[in-house]
Write a protein that holds these residues in place. Structure first.
Motif, PDB file in Angstrom:
ATOM      1  N   PRO A   1       0.823  -1.210   0.000  1.00 48.08           N
ATOM      2  CA  PRO A   1       0.000   0.000   0.000  1.00 48.08           C
ATOM      3  C   PRO A   1       0.859   1.262   0.000  1.00 48.08           C
ATOM      4  O   PRO A   1       2.044   1.229   0.331  1.00 48.08           O
ATOM      5  N   THR A   2       0.245   2.368  -0.394  1.00 45.72           N
ATOM      6  CA  THR A   2       0.939   3.655  -0.330  1.00 45.72           C
ATOM      7  C   THR A   2       1.142   4.066   1.124  1.00 45.72           C
ATOM      8  O   THR A   2       0.502   3.527   2.036  1.00 45.72           O
ATOM      9  N   GLY A   3       1.999   5.046   1.317  1.00 47.34           N
ATOM     10  CA  GLY A   3       2.332   5.472   2.672  1.00 47.34           C
ATOM     11  C   GLY A   3       1.176   6.073   3.445  1.00 47.34           C
ATOM     12  O   GLY A   3       1.140   6.006   4.676  1.00 47.34           O
ATOM     13  N   ILE A   4       0.212   6.666   2.735  1.00 50.50           N
ATOM     14  CA  ILE A   4      -0.905   7.310   3.429  1.00 50.50           C
ATOM     15  C   ILE A   4      -2.065   6.352   3.672  1.00 50.50           C
ATOM     16  O   ILE A   4      -2.982   6.641   4.455  1.00 50.50           O
ATOM     17  N   ALA A   5      -2.032   5.185   3.025  1.00 48.89           N
ATOM     18  CA  ALA A   5      -3.208   4.317   2.980  1.00 48.89           C
ATOM     19  C   ALA A   5      -3.645   3.829   4.356  1.00 48.89           C
ATOM     20  O   ALA A   5      -4.851   3.749   4.641  1.00 48.89           O
ATOM     21  N   ALA A   6      -2.700   3.476   5.210  1.00 50.74           N
ATOM     22  CA  ALA A   6      -3.075   2.970   6.533  1.00 50.74           C
ATOM     23  C   ALA A   6      -3.813   4.043   7.335  1.00 50.74           C
ATOM     24  O   ALA A   6      -4.755   3.737   8.084  1.00 50.74           O
ATOM     25  N   TYR A   7      -3.417   5.292   7.163  1.00 51.60           N
ATOM     26  CA  TYR A   7      -4.073   6.384   7.880  1.00 51.60           C
ATOM     27  C   TYR A   7      -5.479   6.612   7.322  1.00 51.60           C
ATOM     28  O   TYR A   7      -6.427   6.866   8.077  1.00 51.60           O
ATOM     29  N   ALA A   8      -5.622   6.499   5.990  1.00 47.67           N
ATOM     30  CA  ALA A   8      -6.945   6.643   5.383  1.00 47.67           C
ATOM     31  C   ALA A   8      -7.875   5.531   5.858  1.00 47.67           C
ATOM     32  O   ALA A   8      -9.070   5.775   6.104  1.00 47.67           O
ATOM     33  N   GLU A   9      -7.340   4.313   5.982  1.00 49.00           N
ATOM     34  CA  GLU A   9      -8.162   3.204   6.472  1.00 49.00           C
ATOM     35  C   GLU A   9      -8.614   3.456   7.910  1.00 49.00           C
ATOM     36  O   GLU A   9      -9.748   3.119   8.274  1.00 49.00           O
ATOM     37  N   ALA A  10      -7.731   4.023   8.710  1.00 49.39           N
ATOM     38  CA  ALA A  10      -8.108   4.320  10.093  1.00 49.39           C
ATOM     39  C   ALA A  10      -9.221   5.365  10.146  1.00 49.39           C
ATOM     40  O   ALA A  10     -10.156   5.257  10.943  1.00 49.39           O
ATOM     41  N   VAL A  11      -9.128   6.371   9.272  1.00 52.95           N
ATOM     42  CA  VAL A  11     -10.169   7.400   9.218  1.00 52.95           C
ATOM     43  C   VAL A  11     -11.491   6.785   8.762  1.00 52.95           C
ATOM     44  O   VAL A  11     -12.556   7.070   9.334  1.00 52.95           O
ATOM     45  N   ALA A  12     -11.434   5.931   7.721  1.00 49.99           N
ATOM     46  CA  ALA A  12     -12.651   5.290   7.224  1.00 49.99           C
ATOM     47  C   ALA A  12     -13.303   4.447   8.318  1.00 49.99           C
ATOM     48  O   ALA A  12     -14.532   4.441   8.450  1.00 49.99           O
ATOM     49  N   ALA A  13     -12.474   3.740   9.089  1.00 53.14           N
ATOM     50  CA  ALA A  13     -13.017   2.922  10.177  1.00 53.14           C
ATOM     51  C   ALA A  13     -13.636   3.796  11.263  1.00 53.14           C
ATOM     52  O   ALA A  13     -14.660   3.434  11.869  1.00 53.14           O
ATOM     53  N   THR A  14     -13.047   4.945  11.512  1.00 45.40           N
ATOM     54  CA  THR A  14     -13.572   5.851  12.537  1.00 45.40           C
ATOM     55  C   THR A  14     -14.907   6.453  12.110  1.00 45.40           C
ATOM     56  O   THR A  14     -15.875   6.491  12.886  1.00 45.40           O
ATOM     57  N   LEU A  15     -14.987   6.916  10.860  1.00 47.49           N
ATOM     58  CA  LEU A  15     -16.229   7.499  10.346  1.00 47.49           C
ATOM     59  C   LEU A  15     -17.305   6.430  10.147  1.00 47.49           C
ATOM     60  O   LEU A  15     -18.494   6.706  10.296  1.00 47.49           O
ATOM     61  N   ASN A  16     -16.879   5.220   9.769  1.00 47.09           N
ATOM     62  CA  ASN A  16     -17.769   4.059   9.633  1.00 47.09           C
ATOM     63  C   ASN A  16     -18.997   4.378   8.784  1.00 47.09           C
ATOM     64  O   ASN A  16     -20.137   4.080   9.155  1.00 47.09           O
ATOM     65  N   GLN A  17     -18.753   4.960   7.613  1.00 49.95           N
ATOM     66  CA  GLN A  17     -19.848   5.294   6.705  1.00 49.95           C
ATOM     67  C   GLN A  17     -20.389   4.037   6.025  1.00 49.95           C
ATOM     68  O   GLN A  17     -19.611   3.177   5.595  1.00 49.95           O
ATOM     69  N   ASN A  18     -21.699   3.954   5.925  1.00 48.24           N
ATOM     70  CA  ASN A  18     -22.323   2.867   5.174  1.00 48.24           C
ATOM     71  C   ASN A  18     -22.667   3.411   3.787  1.00 48.24           C
ATOM     72  O   ASN A  18     -23.604   4.196   3.624  1.00 48.24           O
ATOM     73  N   CYS A  19     -21.889   2.980   2.792  1.00 51.59           N
ATOM     74  CA  CYS A  19     -21.976   3.585   1.464  1.00 51.59           C
ATOM     75  C   CYS A  19     -23.017   2.879   0.607  1.00 51.59           C
ATOM     76  O   CYS A  19     -22.707   2.282  -0.428  1.00 51.59           O
ATOM     77  N   ASN A  20     -24.255   2.921   1.084  1.00 55.58           N
ATOM     78  CA  ASN A  20     -25.356   2.316   0.329  1.00 55.58           C
ATOM     79  C   ASN A  20     -26.265   3.391  -0.261  1.00 55.58           C
ATOM     80  O   ASN A  20     -26.357   3.518  -1.463  1.00 55.58           O
ATOM     81  N   PHE A  21     -26.945   4.190   0.571  1.00 49.42           N
ATOM     82  CA  PHE A  21     -27.638   5.340   0.011  1.00 49.42           C
ATOM     83  C   PHE A  21     -27.071   6.607   0.644  1.00 49.42           C
ATOM     84  O   PHE A  21     -26.560   6.606   1.755  1.00 49.42           O
ATOM     85  N   TRP A  22     -27.173   7.701  -0.117  1.00 50.00           N
ATOM     86  CA  TRP A  22     -26.314   8.846   0.157  1.00 50.00           C
ATOM     87  C   TRP A  22     -26.537   9.486   1.518  1.00 50.00           C
ATOM     88  O   TRP A  22     -25.613  10.070   2.089  1.00 50.00           O
ATOM     89  N   GLN A  23     -27.737   9.368   2.084  1.00 53.85           N
ATOM     90  CA  GLN A  23     -28.008  10.015   3.364  1.00 53.85           C
ATOM     91  C   GLN A  23     -27.116   9.463   4.477  1.00 53.85           C
ATOM     92  O   GLN A  23     -26.803  10.171   5.440  1.00 53.85           O
TER      93      GLN A  23
END
Length: 468
Positions: free
Chosen positions: A88-110
């Motif tokens: 992975p790129t150098g920033i990727a692990a940090y982006a994954e941590a942010v995604a896990a923190t936000l925990n967005q469910n990317c099904n419908f936009w709301q």
């Protein structure tokens, strides 16, 4: 006990995570590529269960350091060259941590407004690399190229048989036939099996001396099936076969698909993103004529697993296959957003786009083109070195970064034993190859950490072993 870390625990977790990330990066070159597996430890992990009272932050990181990392393959090692999988790129692990923190469910936009826009942005950028019309093209991020191909064939079925949702394959009409190369990835057969097309209705078209699908034989197969009362509906071309990196004649296949009214899917999971590398970008120009394309950002965009992608020339075909109405998921439409639950089979979906978007923003698109060009140059260097060594033989032309090598006189099992020896001694992790029925080994350079020195070390060792 609370499921939230207190201030002291959170500071300690941050400290230990930073120590782990820094240490893993710094020690990578000296880490065994394939670990000497501690089976007792793994048995212990399997059977010890979970405590009623937790081990705490310290316990988790102790397990990580002592039991998990030592028994994990070092995929990011510069001589991990067995598979189409890079670090992975150098920033990727940090982006994954942010995604896990936000925990967005990317099904419908709301449930994920920013995530919806970021995924749409990533999809749009990828589509533009292949000349797809941004007004009509669309796509979705998936778990990988195999799922992208499965989804693409699902869309093709709905497109070629508009009553497919209602009747499936049970309408008593002519059996559908799918065409692909004899060198195609196994995901094509797997998708045909899952979707009920059946392996008996998959035609594996022979290849030419460059291991590319023969379009003349494809045309003959289509005509023979029509004459037999079958219904040809789709051809899957490959932009970078896994074994040798060969690229099917995409323009000729597109001509035939258009003439025969076949859905054209391009499996570009390995090779298509080399479109970002100027020296070979022209090889992928005709992808713009495909109805669908499978990509793997977790390969050549160096996103952490999982990150695949399906692009379609007409976004309406995705919705026709996957959109279902349900009152409990109704939300007002917004022209800025996409409801990705209507673009694929999943409802609950993770925020995969963030790690791709973060890397492209952090490093810039030129950095990826440079990395891919560098890997192509390393593969060409490897090919030249193998050709120059009397005890080594190049098994196929070097088209992209897959280089197949054999040691004349060695049997198939002896080549496998050679791979084990290279791995055990720490030289490199390489993979097996069978080309035109001949056994050999395969070096696949999809690792942006690999250097010319790594390649030379591998060839020097192979040459030494060939002399022995």
């Amino acid at each position: 006990m609370s499921l939230i870390l207190d201030d002291t625990e959170r500071r300690r977790a941050n400290e230990l995570l930073t120590r782990f990330l820094d240490g893993y990066e710094q020690d990578l070159d000296d880490t065994p590529i394939v670990p000497e597996i501690d089976r007792d430890t793994l048995q212990e992990l399997m059977h010890e269960g979970f405590p009623a009272t937790g081990t705490g932050v310290e316990g988790f990181f102790r397990d990580l350091d002592e039991r998990i990392v030592p028994n994990s393959t070092a995929v990011s090692h510069p001589r991990f060259l067995a598979y189409v999988l890079g670090p992975p790129t150098g920033i990727a692990a940090y982006a994954e941590a942010v995604a896990a923190t936000l925990n967005q469910n990317c099904n419908f936009w709301q449930l994920s407004p920013a995530a919806s826009v970021i995924e749409r942005t990533v999809i749009g950028w990828l589509a533009s690399r292949f000349g797809l019309d941004p007004e009509h093209a669309g796509g979705i991020l998936t778990g990988g190229g195999s799922i992208a191909t499965l989804n693409a064939l699902t869309v093709a079925l709905h497109d070629r048989r508009p009553d497919f949702r209602a009747t499936g394959l049970q309408s008593g009409r002519a059996p559908l036939v799918l065409y692909t190369s004899a060198e195609a990835h196994r995901c094509v057969d797997k998708a045909a099996g899952i979707l009920g097309i059946g392996l008996d209705h998959v035609r594996h078209i022979p290849t030419d001396d460059r291991l590319r699908m023969r379009v003349d034989l494809l045309a003959q197969a289509v005509q023979a099936d029509r004459a037999a009362g079958l219904q040809p509906f789709c051809v899957v071309a490959t932009a970078g076969t896994v074994t040798t990196g060969s690229v099917d004649p995409l323009g000729e296949i597109a001509d035939l698909a258009e003439a025969e009214d076949l859905w054209l899917h391009v499996d570009g999971a390995y090779g298509a993103l080399f479109v970002l590398a100027d020296p070979v970008a022209g090889m992928f120009r005709e992808i713009r004529r495909a109805d669908s394309v499978a990509l793997d950002p977790h390969k050549l965009l160096f996103a952490p697993l999982e990150a695949g992608c399906l692009l379609v020339r007409d976004a309406a075909t995705l919705r026709a296959a996957y959109a279902y109405s349900s009152s409990y998921l109704t939300v007002a439409e917004d022209p800025l957003m996409h409801d990705y639950m209507d673009h694929g089979p999943q409802l609950s979906r993770s925020f995969k786009a963030l790690k791709i978007w973060a890397s492209l923003r952090t490093f810039g698109t030129d950095a990826f083109g440079s990395a891919l060009t560098g890997m192509l140059e390393l593969a060409a260097h490897l090919g030249r070195r193998v050709t120059a060594e009397p005890g080594l033989e190049l098994m196929a032309p070097v088209t992209l970064t897959a280089v197949c090598i054999r040691l004349p006189g060695l049997s198939g099992p002896e080549h496998i034993a050679l791979l084990a020896r290279l791995s055990d001694e720490g030289t490199a992790l390489l993979g097996p190859a069978v080309v035109d029925g001949a056994d050999g080994i395969r070096v696949c350079i999809t690792n942006h950490r690999t250097t010319r020195a790594d390649i030379d070390a591998i060839v020097d060792r192979l040459a030494e072993l060939s002399r022995a």
